[in-house]
Design a protein around this motif. Structure first.
Motif, PDB file in Angstrom:
ATOM      1  N   GLY A  71      -0.906  -8.664   4.702  1.00 43.25           N
ATOM      2  CA  GLY A  71      -2.116  -9.086   5.394  1.00 43.25           C
ATOM      3  C   GLY A  71      -2.240  -8.580   6.816  1.00 43.25           C
ATOM      4  O   GLY A  71      -3.197  -8.902   7.502  1.00 43.25           O
ATOM      5  N   ALA A  96      -9.551  -9.855   5.121  1.00 42.22           N
ATOM      6  CA  ALA A  96      -8.260 -10.041   4.449  1.00 42.22           C
ATOM      7  C   ALA A  96      -8.083 -11.489   4.013  1.00 42.22           C
ATOM      8  O   ALA A  96      -7.550 -11.765   2.931  1.00 42.22           O
ATOM      9  CB  ALA A  96      -7.123  -9.614   5.376  1.00 42.22           C
ATOM     10  N   LYS A 101      -5.485 -11.938   1.112  1.00 44.22           N
ATOM     11  CA  LYS A 101      -4.338 -11.200   1.656  1.00 44.22           C
ATOM     12  C   LYS A 101      -3.721 -11.900   2.859  1.00 44.22           C
ATOM     13  O   LYS A 101      -2.594 -11.599   3.245  1.00 44.22           O
ATOM     14  CB  LYS A 101      -4.749  -9.779   2.077  1.00 44.22           C
ATOM     15  CG  LYS A 101      -4.961  -8.845   0.944  1.00 44.22           C
ATOM     16  CD  LYS A 101      -3.637  -8.418   0.379  1.00 44.22           C
ATOM     17  CE  LYS A 101      -3.758  -7.142  -0.425  1.00 44.22           C
ATOM     18  NZ  LYS A 101      -2.461  -6.636  -0.807  1.00 44.22           N
TER      19      LYS A 101
END
Length: 173
Positions: A71, A96, A101
């Motif tokens: 991430g 993200a 993520k």
């Protein structure tokens, strides 16, 4: 040979019912047409409503940032002004987070400094100025996220950057 998979969506609203079947683009167009017919005000409302399209945002950002396996946000451009680099990084962080993520969309000053390759002092001073214009907001001690206003302005800037690069590349041929 196998046939390409088809998407099938059934929508029911009161007595109105619509079944859309085909590829994703066809189904999307049919569903949109049905919804705007059932809810005429939706078309007008959609013209004044800013709703981030994260798939489109990721496509636009793909030449400017990458999202690492954990991430982390990796800025692909050097030499950008600190505010623009921070904005891109925070927008990447938000995207993200939306795709799973990252657990949260905010970033610490240290994470930002690492991502944009500038000193923590530069980042700290810049985010304070950016928060005065509501481009970013403070989420905790030393952590920030991009605001909706910041996102809208930055997306307009990203499109201008990408168009400018496209013109420059086209002129270099």
């Amino acid at each position: 040979m196998s046939e390409a998979p088809k998407l099938k969506v059934t929508i029911e609203w009161g007595n109105a019912k619509h079944i859309a079947e085909g590829d994703a683009d066809t189904v999307f167009r049919e569903v949109t047409a049905f919804i705007t017919k059932v809810f005429p005000a939706l078309e007008t409302l959609s013209k004044i409503t800013f709703t981030p399209d994260y798939a489109s945002i990721l496509t636009d950002l793909s030449s400017l940032i990458n999202i690492g396996p954990n991430g982390e946000i990796i800025l692909l451009r050097s030499g950008l002004p600190a505010d623009q680099a921070i904005g891109l990084t925070l927008l990447g962080s938000q995207a993200a987070s939306k795709i799973g993520k990252k657990q949260s969309d905010d970033m610490s000053v240290e994470e930002l400094a690492s991502s944009i390759r500038k000193t923590a002092k530069t980042v700290r001073n810049t985010v304070v100025e950016m928060s005065k214009t509501n481009f970013v907001e403070r989420t905790g001690r030393g952590t920030y996220r991009i605001t909706t206003i910041g996102m809208k302005e930055l997306l307009d800037d990203v499109k201008a950057i990408l168009e400018s690069e496209g013109r420059q590349q086209g002129g270099d041929r």
